[in-house]
Design a protein around this motif. Sequence first.
Motif, PDB file in Angstrom:
ATOM      1  N   TYR A  95       0.827  -1.199   0.000  1.00 38.28           N
ATOM      2  CA  TYR A  95       0.000   0.000   0.000  1.00 38.28           C
ATOM      3  C   TYR A  95       0.860   1.248   0.000  1.00 38.28           C
ATOM      4  N   CYS A  96       0.235   2.346  -0.403  1.00 40.28           N
ATOM      5  CA  CYS A  96       0.835   3.680  -0.328  1.00 40.28           C
ATOM      6  C   CYS A  96      -0.291   4.625   0.074  1.00 40.28           C
ATOM      7  N   SER A  97      -0.272   5.845  -0.401  1.00 40.71           N
ATOM      8  CA  SER A  97      -1.332   6.790  -0.041  1.00 40.71           C
ATOM      9  C   SER A  97      -2.673   6.382  -0.630  1.00 40.71           C
ATOM     10  N   ILE A  98      -2.709   6.173  -1.960  1.00 40.40           N
ATOM     11  CA  ILE A  98      -3.977   5.804  -2.600  1.00 40.40           C
ATOM     12  C   ILE A  98      -3.879   4.589  -3.515  1.00 40.40           C
ATOM     13  N   GLY A  99      -2.680   4.131  -3.828  1.00 43.42           N
ATOM     14  CA  GLY A  99      -2.553   2.911  -4.615  1.00 43.42           C
ATOM     15  C   GLY A  99      -1.786   3.035  -5.917  1.00 43.42           C
ATOM     16  N   ILE A 100      -1.085   4.128  -6.126  1.00 49.37           N
ATOM     17  CA  ILE A 100      -0.318   4.304  -7.358  1.00 49.37           C
ATOM     18  C   ILE A 100       1.122   3.830  -7.176  1.00 49.37           C
ATOM     19  N   ARG A 101       1.807   4.361  -6.180  1.00 47.13           N
ATOM     20  CA  ARG A 101       3.191   3.937  -5.924  1.00 47.13           C
ATOM     21  C   ARG A 101       3.233   2.457  -5.551  1.00 47.13           C
ATOM     22  N   SER A 102       2.237   2.012  -4.814  1.00 42.90           N
ATOM     23  CA  SER A 102       2.222   0.607  -4.385  1.00 42.90           C
ATOM     24  C   SER A 102       2.122  -0.350  -5.567  1.00 42.90           C
ATOM     25  N   GLU A 103       1.433   0.060  -6.642  1.00 39.61           N
ATOM     26  CA  GLU A 103       1.373  -0.815  -7.805  1.00 39.61           C
ATOM     27  C   GLU A 103       2.761  -0.957  -8.432  1.00 39.61           C
ATOM     28  N   THR A 104       3.523   0.120  -8.459  1.00 38.86           N
ATOM     29  CA  THR A 104       4.883   0.066  -9.001  1.00 38.86           C
ATOM     30  C   THR A 104       5.735  -0.926  -8.216  1.00 38.86           C
ATOM     31  N   ILE A 105       5.660  -0.842  -6.891  1.00 44.44           N
ATOM     32  CA  ILE A 105       6.438  -1.755  -6.047  1.00 44.44           C
ATOM     33  C   ILE A 105       5.929  -3.188  -6.202  1.00 44.44           C
ATOM     34  N   ALA A 106       4.629  -3.371  -6.254  1.00 47.17           N
ATOM     35  CA  ALA A 106       4.058  -4.707  -6.437  1.00 47.17           C
ATOM     36  C   ALA A 106       4.503  -5.313  -7.769  1.00 47.17           C
ATOM     37  N   ASN A 107       4.579  -4.508  -8.807  1.00 45.77           N
ATOM     38  CA  ASN A 107       5.059  -5.002 -10.102  1.00 45.77           C
ATOM     39  C   ASN A 107       6.517  -5.443 -10.027  1.00 45.77           C
ATOM     40  N   LYS A 108       7.328  -4.741  -9.240  1.00 42.27           N
ATOM     41  CA  LYS A 108       8.724  -5.154  -9.056  1.00 42.27           C
ATOM     42  C   LYS A 108       8.786  -6.514  -8.357  1.00 42.27           C
ATOM     43  N   LEU A 109       7.914  -6.720  -7.387  1.00 40.82           N
ATOM     44  CA  LEU A 109       7.853  -8.013  -6.705  1.00 40.82           C
ATOM     45  C   LEU A 109       7.418  -9.113  -7.675  1.00 40.82           C
ATOM     46  N   LYS A 110       6.432  -8.801  -8.475  1.00 42.84           N
ATOM     47  CA  LYS A 110       5.932  -9.769  -9.468  1.00 42.84           C
ATOM     48  C   LYS A 110       7.047 -10.165 -10.440  1.00 42.84           C
ATOM     49  N   LYS A 111       7.840  -9.199 -10.895  1.00 47.34           N
ATOM     50  CA  LYS A 111       8.941  -9.481 -11.819  1.00 47.34           C
ATOM     51  C   LYS A 111       9.996 -10.379 -11.184  1.00 47.34           C
ATOM     52  N   GLU A 112      10.091 -10.331  -9.841  1.00 46.85           N
ATOM     53  CA  GLU A 112      11.054 -11.188  -9.127  1.00 46.85           C
ATOM     54  C   GLU A 112      10.482 -12.565  -8.818  1.00 46.85           C
ATOM     55  N   GLY A 113       9.248 -12.821  -9.242  1.00 48.15           N
ATOM     56  CA  GLY A 113       8.674 -14.148  -9.080  1.00 48.15           C
ATOM     57  C   GLY A 113       7.678 -14.305  -7.938  1.00 48.15           C
TER      58      GLY A 113
END
Length: 163
Positions: A95-113
């Motif tokens: 999570y972040c403030s409203i869900g924009i930055r958190s999607e970026t971080i979640a995508n980085k996690l997804k790319k790592e498997g």
Amino acid sequence: MKQLIFILLFFITPLSFCQNSLSDLLSKHNTKNIAYMSVQELAMPKTKALILDAREVNEFNTSHLKNAIYVGYNDFNIKTIKDLFPNKTSQIVVYCSIGIRSETIANKLKKEGYTNIYNLYGGIFEWKNHGYPVYNSEEKQTEEVHTFSKEWRKWLTKGKSVY
């Protein structure tokens, strides 16, 4: 009949407008590669997830979700996450403030498997707007929520906005 129409327009329309506006904002900035989890679902006792805060440290110190782990945004380090959480099937909510930055971080996690990742819909603002508690750096419940900027504070409808 006129009273019923007034009630519907006065009470329901603003809620729909606000919700649509947040949806529009998230649709504009997010790719939808990461599934959302609602604040209500995360708050359920049966939900056992690692909660990662993808905001900056001053935002986290002002307030965060209970048991959230600060991972940051600008200084996010995937190696740290891999070392702390080697099980890539663990349920993770970012999570972040409203869900924009958190999607970026979640995508980085997804790319790592990592395979069981969610973005908290509406972030900490939606969490607080639904009356759920937030905690400061001393782990004491607080009404303060760091709203990132004056512009973003309009999305926080409960609690005390600080930035």
